[in-house]
Design a protein around this motif. Structure first.
Motif, PDB file in Angstrom:
ATOM      1  N   UNK A   1       4.703   3.134  -9.292  1.00  0.00           N
ATOM      2  CA  UNK A   1       5.752   4.153  -9.340  1.00  0.00           C
ATOM      3  C   UNK A   1       5.606   5.052  -8.126  1.00  0.00           C
ATOM      4  N   UNK A   2       6.636   5.072  -7.289  1.00  0.00           N
ATOM      5  CA  UNK A   2       6.613   5.848  -6.055  1.00  0.00           C
ATOM      6  C   UNK A   2       7.202   7.232  -6.312  1.00  0.00           C
ATOM      7  N   UNK A   3       6.428   8.268  -5.967  1.00  0.00           N
ATOM      8  CA  UNK A   3       6.830   9.656  -6.188  1.00  0.00           C
ATOM      9  C   UNK A   3       7.228  10.311  -4.871  1.00  0.00           C
ATOM     10  N   UNK A   4       7.956  11.452  -4.927  1.00  0.00           N
ATOM     11  CA  UNK A   4       8.395  12.121  -3.695  1.00  0.00           C
ATOM     12  C   UNK A   4       7.233  12.419  -2.754  1.00  0.00           C
TER      13      UNK A   4
ATOM     14  N   UNK B   1      -3.481   4.060  -0.113  1.00  0.00           N
ATOM     15  CA  UNK B   1      -3.894   3.558  -1.421  1.00  0.00           C
ATOM     16  C   UNK B   1      -3.320   2.168  -1.621  1.00  0.00           C
ATOM     17  N   UNK B   2      -4.178   1.187  -1.897  1.00  0.00           N
ATOM     18  CA  UNK B   2      -3.690  -0.162  -2.146  1.00  0.00           C
ATOM     19  C   UNK B   2      -2.934  -0.239  -3.459  1.00  0.00           C
TER      20      UNK B   2
ATOM     21  N   UNK C   1       0.852  -1.191   0.000  1.00  0.00           N
ATOM     22  CA  UNK C   1       0.000   0.000   0.000  1.00  0.00           C
ATOM     23  C   UNK C   1       0.884   1.236   0.000  1.00  0.00           C
ATOM     24  N   UNK C   2       0.365   2.309  -0.581  1.00  0.00           N
ATOM     25  CA  UNK C   2       1.077   3.590  -0.630  1.00  0.00           C
ATOM     26  C   UNK C   2       0.362   4.582   0.283  1.00  0.00           C
ATOM     27  N   UNK C   3       1.107   5.181   1.196  1.00  0.00           N
ATOM     28  CA  UNK C   3       0.580   6.201   2.090  1.00  0.00           C
ATOM     29  C   UNK C   3       0.818   7.583   1.472  1.00  0.00           C
TER      30      UNK C   3
ATOM     31  N   UNK D   1       9.064   2.516   3.045  1.00  0.00           N
ATOM     32  CA  UNK D   1       9.988   3.229   2.166  1.00  0.00           C
ATOM     33  C   UNK D   1       9.445   4.619   1.854  1.00  0.00           C
ATOM     34  N   UNK D   2      10.215   5.641   2.156  1.00  0.00           N
ATOM     35  CA  UNK D   2       9.858   7.029   1.842  1.00  0.00           C
ATOM     36  C   UNK D   2      10.634   7.481   0.614  1.00  0.00           C
TER      37      UNK D   2
END
Length: 461
Positions: A206-209, A364-365, A7-9, A148-149
């Motif tokens: 895709x993980x953004x800042x 967000x899942x 999940x994305x926080x 992971x940040x």
């Protein structure tokens, strides 16, 4: 801690000072201090580019930035030997407590307490700095789960559930404690050698800042930098399940070291990952195993004594630790770093009996590719373009050090242990099993899990 898939926080770390840790800022803070970078080729072959096939240089962050920005080679120091169009560079697994040991106040720029882990800061975190194309081979972590940040640039994460383990052809060569690698290059899979890879269920995001990704326990992941400069920070969260995982890792270490150390050194097989200092002796490995078993039963006894006071509404905290992928630069001895972690005093969390936690719009899942939606907002969940069968078969779970010599870049493809007939079946007359083939079976995560359970049952009796 009850989440069982990635999940994305979003909008959780807006007031963290660490969000200002871009490359220029860190270059100024480090003030000429050199760190080790791993360099690999940007070309994509059929074989994963393991750490054993990379080159290594020590350089300043200022030199890295000059190289990645195309400045004159006289400013890029040791990077001047590597053409930027052909190579990527990665300063990976940099423990913040180590590289900023003279600036402990910087630890407070990272506040994992906002995620429910009181007192957890940059001291228990790791820094990653990469150029475009920098990546880690697909692997799963034996211990804990991962937060992971993303700070600068974007990274693409390819994630696979624990049930896909057998489809990813797990291997412990190269060997590193707490890492189970996949033999498949998931960005360019060799489906003739690894046909079961078609059965994997990929989750790609895709993980953004400013976003934080949760990687649950035993989820496989391949990570690649897709912008010119990327910076991220992670922290591995210890779990109660790590006690049994340490027993499994001790068994694996004993078998791998015993069998690989018996081979002729002239064979030139780089079986130890650069993160492992040396091949430990049988006596040391037996000590590892006994200490891991003792720690397991000690934790069970503590857990049983605490049960009457337990609550089903919150995560229980322990004073047990897992020393996650402690790298060579941390400088701790094996006995104190990995299997004596019950003495270190970190917290361990139990997720049993917890229900779904309502994080609302900030969570967000990360969905499988076949379930992508357009409602994901700023989080880029995407397909990697492969024709995958989204099956749910299997129920598997399962996670490398070299001597200090300089590793030489190699572009040679791994050769199969046997040749194939035209129909794709092994040619019996040319079959030549290797030690690694045997080890892939002996230390397969499923086999090691069974052996550990049998060993613990025997010890308990």
């Amino acid at each position: 801690m009850s989440l069982q898939q990635p999940a994305v926080f979003c909008n959780m770390v807006g007031d963290w000072p660490a969000l200002h840790w871009n490359a220029k800022y860190l270059s100024a803070v480090l003030d000429g201090k050199t760190i080790q970078f791993r360099l690999g080729l940007k070309t994509v072959g059929l074989v994963p580019q393991f750490e054993t096939s990379c080159s290594y240089v020590k350089a300043t962050l200022e030199e890295f930035l000059a190289w990645s920005c195309g400045q004159p080679s006289c400013l890029s120091g040791p990077f001047s030997c590597y053409e930027y169009s052909k190579y990527w560079a990665y300063a990976d697994y940099k423990y913040i407590a180590r590289i900023f040991e003279d600036k402990p106040e910087i630890f407070q720029d990272i506040r994992w307490s906002d995620f429910g882990f009181p007192g957890r800061s940059g001291k228990e975190s790791t820094l990653w700095i990469g150029s475009e194309g920098a990546n880690t081979p697909c692997h799963l972590d034996s211990y804990g789960c991962n937060l992971v940040l993303q700070i600068q640039g974007r990274k693409r994460w390819h994630l696979f559930p624990p049930g896909d383990t057998s489809f990813l052809y797990p291997t412990r060569i190269p060997y590193e404690e707490s890492s189970v690698f996949s033999k498949v290059n998931i960005t360019n899979p060799d489906l003739k050698r690894f046909p079961k890879f078609r059965n994997t269920t990929a989750h790609v995001v895709t993980l953004s800042p400013g976003q934080v990704l949760l990687v649950p326990r035993h989820w496989w992941h391949y990570v690649e930098s897709i912008d010119p400069v990327t910076i991220s920070i992670n922290s591995w969260i210890e779990l109660d399940a790590d006690h049994e995982a340490r027993v499994e890792e001790a068994i694996t270490r004993m078998l791998v070291c015993a069998i690989k150390s018996a081979e002729n050194p002239s064979d030139g097989d780089p079986w130890l990952n650069p993160t492992e200092v040396e091949a430990t002796s049988h006596e040391i490995n037996l000590q590892y195993l006994n200490k891991a078993v003792s720690a397991y039963f000690k934790s069970r006894k503590a857990s049983e004594s605490e049960q009457p006071c337990s609550s089903s509404t919150g995560a229980e905290q322990r004073t047990t630790a897992s020393c996650k992928r402690k790298k060579r630069e941390v400088g701790c001895e094996p006995e104190g770093c990995r299997l004596l972690t019950h003495e270190l005093g970190f917290s361990t969390f139990k997720a049993a009996n917890l229900q779904k936690i309502p994080f609302g719009p900030h969570l967000i899942q990360v969905l499988p590719q076949s379930q992508e939606t357009s409602s994901m907002g700023a989080v880029a969940v995407e397909s990697d373009g492969r024709d995958l069968l989204h099956g749910n078969e299997g129920g598997h779970f399962g996670k490398l050090h070299c001597t200090g010599k300089q590793l030489v870049m190699s572009n040679d493809c791994e050769m199969p242990a046997y040749k194939m007939d035209s129909d794709g079946s092994p040619n019996a007359s040319q079959t030549a099993l290797s030690t690694n083939d045997l080890l892939d079976c002996l230390v397969n995560p499923h086999v090691i899990n069974l052996v550990a359970r049998l060993l613990l049952e025997r010890t308990r009796v």
